[in-house]
Design a protein around this motif. Structure first.
Motif, short mmCIF file in Angstrom:
data_model
loop_
_atom_site.label_atom_id
_atom_site.label_comp_id
_atom_site.label_asym_id
_atom_site.label_seq_id
_atom_site.Cartn_x
_atom_site.Cartn_y
_atom_site.Cartn_z
N ASP A 111 47.52 54.06 40.45
CA ASP A 111 48.00 52.67 40.47
C ASP A 111 47.32 51.91 41.60
N PRO A 112 46.21 51.25 41.31
CA PRO A 112 45.48 50.50 42.34
C PRO A 112 46.29 49.32 42.85
N HIS A 113 46.32 49.14 44.17
CA HIS A 113 47.07 48.06 44.81
C HIS A 113 46.12 46.92 45.13
N LEU A 114 46.26 45.84 44.39
CA LEU A 114 45.34 44.72 44.52
C LEU A 114 46.14 43.42 44.53
N SER A 115 45.44 42.32 44.67
CA SER A 115 46.10 41.03 44.74
C SER A 115 46.66 40.64 43.38
N PRO A 116 47.89 40.09 43.35
CA PRO A 116 48.45 39.65 42.06
C PRO A 116 47.79 38.37 41.59
N SER A 117 47.61 38.25 40.30
CA SER A 117 47.02 37.05 39.72
C SER A 117 47.40 37.01 38.25
#
Length: 894
Positions: free
Chosen positions: A330-336
């Motif tokens: 589960d990669p943690h990245l910026s929401p968009s």
């Protein structure tokens, strides 16, 4: 015209369109909203195909593509990506080429971003990579571009995305240029930049020293990795034993071993003896701080900061209910919105040399292939290795256009870039470079602060032209990462993964994998610089500080050979956890650098797996999903016991006020679930503690974000109640100590939450202040009128979790609004997947938003609520399962 005024004009214009439409009686559906929706069924012509291609979509609109040749497969993928996500693709290619202003107009933030990206030259490097790639890879990229362009042909911009209709009210969007294969390659640079290792740590060390002049204070907030407490990805047997002993002592309520016990001492840090370090003056610090400011201007489509990371782990069939491996990521990245990922399957009807792909997973719109997922033989997950792949060099400049290197002056190289601005005059940018790379500090002329950074004794004086900061970064050297993407998509075993890893140069990633044959493994890829020793230098040569550019001993000495990259197959423990912690203990193995996540998430995952294994409970896919939802807060585990021991009797008039809130901690399990009152209070206390402790002694851009480094720093500072970090420099006649700051944090947090959540602490809820609203990159910001933003953005959702928590719905402790902390979610598990190697059709997945980038589509947000609730969907892979899940089929014909 300012950027805000341009955005406002766009917003008001679209608002006017909406009003006119309402007056006209078109209330439910506007033509301009639905016009971009693509046809997902029946037949379409796709010139250039050699045979029919099927695109089978399930009820979530996720496509599974079937073709006879690889070229047809990737042409169809390009067509499908363009159908659902073209504006996102167009935005990404403008971003990576430094051409945002060409798309959105005279917007100040876009122009600044273009200047920084042009200075680094992302697109220039991508163009140079083309000839390095294998012929097959170039064929795949060209076929993908042909598919995109076939969809664009004869379609007006308004038929490609509502964004063009809105932008067209203020700027010229009459023509959308064809897709070029280089557009796909350039996206790799944006990936690499957002996932680059320690560039901010490197600059912040120097800037912190410039602010404090105290090396011990710098080291206190950049502590060593606590190996005994949190294991690296590939721990040694001795480290595992030391960790077991440490855990046993902690559980027996003993004092516990030091978290650093059992590790070797780090390499000697900066020595400030005999005048070997010079403060460097304001010029050096100004160059460093200007560079920090310039780099924050670059948009981060994947996200940035300590919240950007990932969880991944793999468990051997020896410990699973099916007897086959399980893999989670589960990669943690910026929401968009739309989300970063696009789910898809790419299947050759008959696999063979001419069509070797049968793969499914998560793709990037704008790039062919699958980035994370599985094929018929092997599943893989990626997390950021955070290896130190970049260095900043402090350059000594002279008025005659030269810089100092190895005792001589060398000419600075220059090139001129022209930034086109839609609706305004073009801007010319002069990019200067040294031997080490582009000068980043040129981009923003303003400077801030005073002080200095560590410089060697007898360093050259700043002089009239002063210092500048240049960037060496592996991604600015052309490479073959695109070859690696296709190689991983076809990998069947550990040997294939190792071969692909040798090509996967940037961004540096951890690869965990499992095979249907029962193997599990780990492989580190990446182009890793070799840094030579500098025994008598003012700063370490390990890449942790900006380096003196005039001293060739600090230059890179080449790169690690592929055989030197860490790997492991079928470890004795039967599981591997890679969650951005170091591969090996940095103090022993510094070839990857010294700055990593401090391992709290990784250790929580390891502990949960170990508990199941020790209990003899076979691990299932459901267990893997449950671990992804773990919300234990390591900052609270560290700090709350110390808070409960405080004597708060000195609080004048508010002792009972604070004590009432502190009772929330007495039986708290340290879980940050959305309904927890204690989680709300602790998060506010934590934010205020970091503010009170650090804000007065660092520049604004360096304020603590609250991630894992700050957990470890505060844990160690609790043992030093007289540390100068505890002192509030604003109180000139008083020296604060630890307990005074802790009590003040408790008091301030109680007051703030009383205003925002009510006077009764039992009524507080973490989710009420910890919410997520995924925003559109162009039409979702605060400057856009509410009705428009509401249409483009997703609905607000309350979430649990937090920074350095396995369920990593991160937020930033340096974000405040009008004197109050802002707990809004800034980083998320951008997708979740669990792959069952015993039955691939039993695997599960979920995306943050949905497959479509069109807000009028049902698939714009149809995975969002399931994602927020921690639920997943079936992930069909076999043709039988895909046919059973079919909702619509599009046949693409030559």
């Amino acid at each position: 015209m300012s950027g805000k005024s341009v955005v406002r004009r766009i917003a008001l214009a679209i608002a006017a369109v909406v009003v006119v439409a309402l007056v006209a009686g078109v209330v439910t559906t506007f033509t301009f909203l639905r016009r971009p929706l693509p046809a997902h069924g029946n037949e379409q012509e796709l010139p250039g195909l050699s045979a029919d291609v099927e695109v089978i979509r399930d009820e979530l609109g996720i496509p599974q593509v079937y073709a006879d040749t690889a070229a047809d497969l990737f042409m169809a993928q390009g067509y499908v990506h363009a159908q659902d996500r073209f504006f996102e693709m167009d935005y990404r290619r403008h971003l990576t080429a430094g051409r945002l202003a060409e798309l959105v107009g005279e917007v100040e933030t876009a122009i600044t971003a273009d200047q920084v990206i042009r200075t680094m030259g992302w697109r220039r490097v991508a163009e140079q990579e083309w000839d390095l790639l294998e012929p097959r890879t170039r064929t795949y990229l060209s076929a993908y571009a042909d598919g995109v362009n076939a969809y664009l042909a004869e379609r007006a911009p308004s038929s490609l995305g509502i964004e063009y209709t809105v932008l067209g009210l203020n700027v010229d969007v009459d023509d959308v240029e064809p897709w070029d294969p280089i557009d796909s390659l350039a996206w790799l640079k944006a990936m690499a930049w957002d996932l680059v290792g320690n560039y901010s740590d490197e600059l912040e060390r120097a800037a912190t020293y410039g602010q404090t002049g105290d090396l011990d204070m710098v080291e206190a907030i950049f502590p060593q990795y606590p190996t005994t407490q949190n294991l690296p990805i590939l721990p040694t047997e001795r480290e595992v034993e030391a960790h077991t002993e440490y855990t046993a002592e902690q559980n027996s309520d003993g004092d516990g071993a030091s978290a650093e016990e059992g590790t070797e001492e780090a390499d000697a840090a900066i020595e400030d003896e005999g005048g070997s370090v010079d403060a460097g003056g304001t010029g050096a610090l100004a160059a460093v701080e200007t560079t920090l400011a310039a780099l924050t201007a670059v948009p981060h489509p994947l996200g940035t900061g300590e919240g950007i990371g990932s969880n991944s782990w793999v468990v051997s069939g020896d410990h699973t209910a099916t007897g086959a491996p399980l893999l989670a990521n589960d990669p943690h990245l910026s929401p968009s919105v739309p989300g970063i990922w696009y789910q898809a399957g790419l299947h050759c009807r008959t696999t063979g040399p001419e069509c070797p792909f049968d793969v499914s997973g998560f793709t990037f719109a704008g790039m062919p292939g699958v980035i994370i997922g599985h094929n018929a033989d092997l599943a893989w997950g990626l997390t950021n290795l955070t290896a130190d792949s970049s260095d900043f060099f402090l350059e000594r400049l002279y008025p005659d256009g030269t810089y100092l290197y190895d005792g001589a002056r060398h000419p600075i190289t220059e090139r001129v870039e022209t930034i086109e601005v839609n609706g305004a005059d073009p801007i010319e940018l002069t990019v200067r470079s040294t031997e080490h790379g582009p000068i980043i500090s040129d981009v923003l002329a303003s400077t801030r602060g005073a002080g200095g950074v560590p410089l060697p004794e007898n360093s050259p004086p700043a002089g009239l032209s002063g210092f500048a900061v240049s960037l060496s970064w592996t991604a600015l050297t052309p490479g073959r990462t695109m070859d690696a993407v296709f190689a991983i998509d076809q990998a069947a075993d550990a040997g294939d993964i190792a071969e692909a890893a040798a090509l996967f140069e940037v961004p540096t990633q951890n690869i965990v994998f499992a095979t249907t044959d029962g193997d599990i493994g780990y492989q580190a890829p990446g182009r890793i610089p070799v840094r030579g020793p500098v025994d008598d230098g003012a700063v370490p040569a390990d890449g942790s500080w900006p380096r003196p550019g005039w001293d060739p001993r600090y230059d890179w000495q080449g790169y690690l050979e592929p055989a030197e990259l860490p790997a492991e197959l079928n470890p004795a423990a039967g599981y591997i956890v890679a969650a951005n912690q170091p591969v090996r203990t940095p103090s022993r193995y510094s070839e990857f650098g010294v700055d990593f996540d401090y391992g709290y998430r990784a250790q929580q995952i390891r502990d949960e797996i170990a508990t199941l294994v020790e209990a003899g409970e076979p691990i299932t896919a459901e267990h893997m999903s449950q671990i992804q939802q773990n919300e234990v807060n390591p900052a609270a585990e560290m700090l709350v016991p110390a808070l409960l021991e405080l004597d708060t009797s000195g609080l004048e008039g508010s002792e009972g006020f604070v004590a009432e809130a502190m009772r929330l901690f007495e039986d708290w399990d340290y879980v940050n679930d959305a309904d927890s009152a204690a989680a709300a209070y602790f998060s506010s206390v934590w934010t205020n503690l970091l503010r009170l402790t650090f804000w007065d002694q660092v520049a604004e851009v360096q304020r603590p974000s609250g991630g894992s480094r700050w957990i470890e720093a505060v844990r160690l500072l609790l043992e030093d109640e007289d540390s100068p970090w505890w002192d509030d420099r604003a109180t000139l006649n008083e020296v604060e100590q630890r307990d005074r700051i802790l009590i003040q944090a408790l008091d301030d947090a109680r007051t703030q939450l009383t205003v925002s959540l009510g006077k009764d602490p039992e009524d507080w809820r973490w989710g009420r202040i910890h919410g997520l609203t995924p925003e559109h990159a162009v039409l979702g910001g605060a400057a856009i009128p509410g009705p428009i933003a509401d249409y483009m953005n997703l609905s607000p959702t309350e979430l649990g979790g937090g920074s350095s928590i396995v369920n990593a719905n991160g937020w930033r402790t340096d974000a405040w609004i009008e004197g109050y902390p802002d707990f809004s979610v800034t980083a998320v598990p951008s997708m979740r997947m669990v792959v069952d190697l015993g039955d691939l059709d039993a695997s599960t997945w979920v995306n943050l938003t949905g497959s479509s980038g069109h807000p009028a589509s049902a698939h714009y947000d149809d995975q969002y609520q399931a994602w927020a609730a921690g639920e997943t969907f079936a992930w069909p892979f076999s043709r039988e399962a895909i046919d059973a899940a079919e909702s619509r089929t599009l046949t693409l014909r030559p």
